[in-house]
Design an enzyme around this catalytic site. Structure first.
Site, mmCIF file in Angstrom:
data_model
loop_
_atom_site.group_PDB
_atom_site.id
_atom_site.type_symbol
_atom_site.label_atom_id
_atom_site.label_comp_id
_atom_site.label_asym_id
_atom_site.label_seq_id
_atom_site.Cartn_x
_atom_site.Cartn_y
_atom_site.Cartn_z
ATOM 1 N N ASP A 103 -47.239 -9.785 -2.631
ATOM 2 C CA ASP A 103 -45.909 -9.503 -2.930
ATOM 3 C C ASP A 103 -45.244 -10.309 -3.842
ATOM 4 O O ASP A 103 -44.166 -10.130 -4.250
ATOM 5 C CB ASP A 103 -44.973 -9.523 -1.770
ATOM 6 C CG ASP A 103 -44.736 -11.073 -1.348
ATOM 7 O OD1 ASP A 103 -45.716 -12.005 -0.930
ATOM 8 O OD2 ASP A 103 -43.503 -11.546 -1.113
ATOM 9 N N ASP B 173 -51.969 -11.201 1.467
ATOM 10 C CA ASP B 173 -51.088 -12.182 1.755
ATOM 11 C C ASP B 173 -50.470 -11.698 3.126
ATOM 12 O O ASP B 173 -50.431 -10.682 3.465
ATOM 13 C CB ASP B 173 -50.143 -12.274 0.574
ATOM 14 C CG ASP B 173 -48.802 -13.448 0.954
ATOM 15 O OD1 ASP B 173 -49.369 -14.353 1.579
ATOM 16 O OD2 ASP B 173 -47.733 -13.282 0.568
ATOM 17 N N ASP C 189 -46.872 -13.217 4.720
ATOM 18 C CA ASP C 189 -45.311 -12.797 4.512
ATOM 19 C C ASP C 189 -45.153 -12.165 3.459
ATOM 20 O O ASP C 189 -45.362 -12.393 2.233
ATOM 21 C CB ASP C 189 -44.519 -14.343 4.445
ATOM 22 C CG ASP C 189 -44.889 -14.953 5.809
ATOM 23 O OD1 ASP C 189 -44.517 -14.504 6.816
ATOM 24 O OD2 ASP C 189 -45.555 -16.218 5.654
#
Length: 259
Positions: free
Chosen positions: A209, A13, A15
């Site tokens: 995250d 990922d 961000d």
């Protein structure tokens, strides 16, 4: 359980893993550099459909992260791939920005508000009430409802912003029609991404995250999963979910030597 095969390709990922509010997370530059030097296939993924891969390449490059255009996979690209497989050469009424409209143009789709095959909802900085009203009426008239991603909010310097999932809920309430979400946590996004780089899930890893999107999508796609603690999911929240990542690490810096 038998030992898993070595990781030969990486999906991560963007961000919360590589960058946070426009600033690279410590270790991100070393991770990307090691990936490029290794020659292993990799993809940087984002559920955000606003930007094209070229836009994101330039944005990351300004931060010192040299990610090739072909190594960027967005929910807009996953949506376009899905529609191209489902109904090649179709038509769509689109609420979104260049990332989504460009992806649909590239597969030969006609963008129209006249009896489209699909209403496709993506991210935009300014959701228009007029556009949402048109979407509702087109869906009522028989257009199929597709969304790039289910994220209900997105980040901004001022705080959370309503995102695709929230607007989709409004349209669903008005029409009674549930959309099909192409982005994470749908494993479709992971599988189409793996296919794009010629990788196999058994020898691939997903870094994210968020437990509810990144880790879940990776698990459902049959990949090894790494949760980093530099984004939304906090350590104490991991046990709240009925599934677990393969490993939890503090940040992307802890994975540089794993490549």
């Amino acid at each position: 359980m038998a030992d898993r095969r070595p990781i030969e390709s990486w999906l991560t990922d963007m961000d919360g893993v590589l960058i946070h509010e426009g600033v690279p997370i410590p270790g991100a530059d070393a991770f990307v550099k090691r990936l490029r030097e290794s020659g292993k296939p990799f993809l940087v993924l984002t559920n955000n459909s606003i930007y094209t891969p070229r836009d994101l390449h330039a944005r990351l490059s300004r931060m010192g992260l040299e990610v090739p255009v072909e190594a960027i996979w967005t929910s807009a690209l996953a949506t376009a791939k899905f529609l191209d497989d489902q109904r090649p050469g179709g038509s769509a009424y689109v609420i979104g920005e260049a990332g989504l409209t460009t992806a649909l143009h590239d597969i030969g789709y006609i963008l129209t508000d006249h009896e489209p095959d699909y209403v496709v909802l993506g991210e935009t900085r300014t959701y228009s009430f007029e556009a949402m009203t048109k979407a509702v009426r087109l869906i009522e008239a028989g257009a199929r409802f597709i969304c790039t991603n289910p994220d209900e909010t997105g980040p901004s310097a001022e705080g959370p912003l309503p995102a695709t999932g929230a607007v989709a809920a409004l349209i669903t309430k008005a029409t009674g029609k549930q959309p099909y979400f192409a982005g994470k946590p749908n494993p479709l996004m992971m599988r189409t991404g793996l296919n794009a780089i010629g990788a196999h899930s058994e020898t691939s890893a997903m870094i994210g995250d968020r437990m509810d999107t990144d880790v879940l999508a990776g698990i459902e796609a049959g990949m090894r999963t790494f949760l980093v603690l530099t984004g939304l999911t906090r350590p104490e929240q991991v046990e709240d979910f009925p599934f677990r990542p393969s490993e939890v690490v503090d940040s992307i810096a802890d994975l540089v030597d794993r490549i």
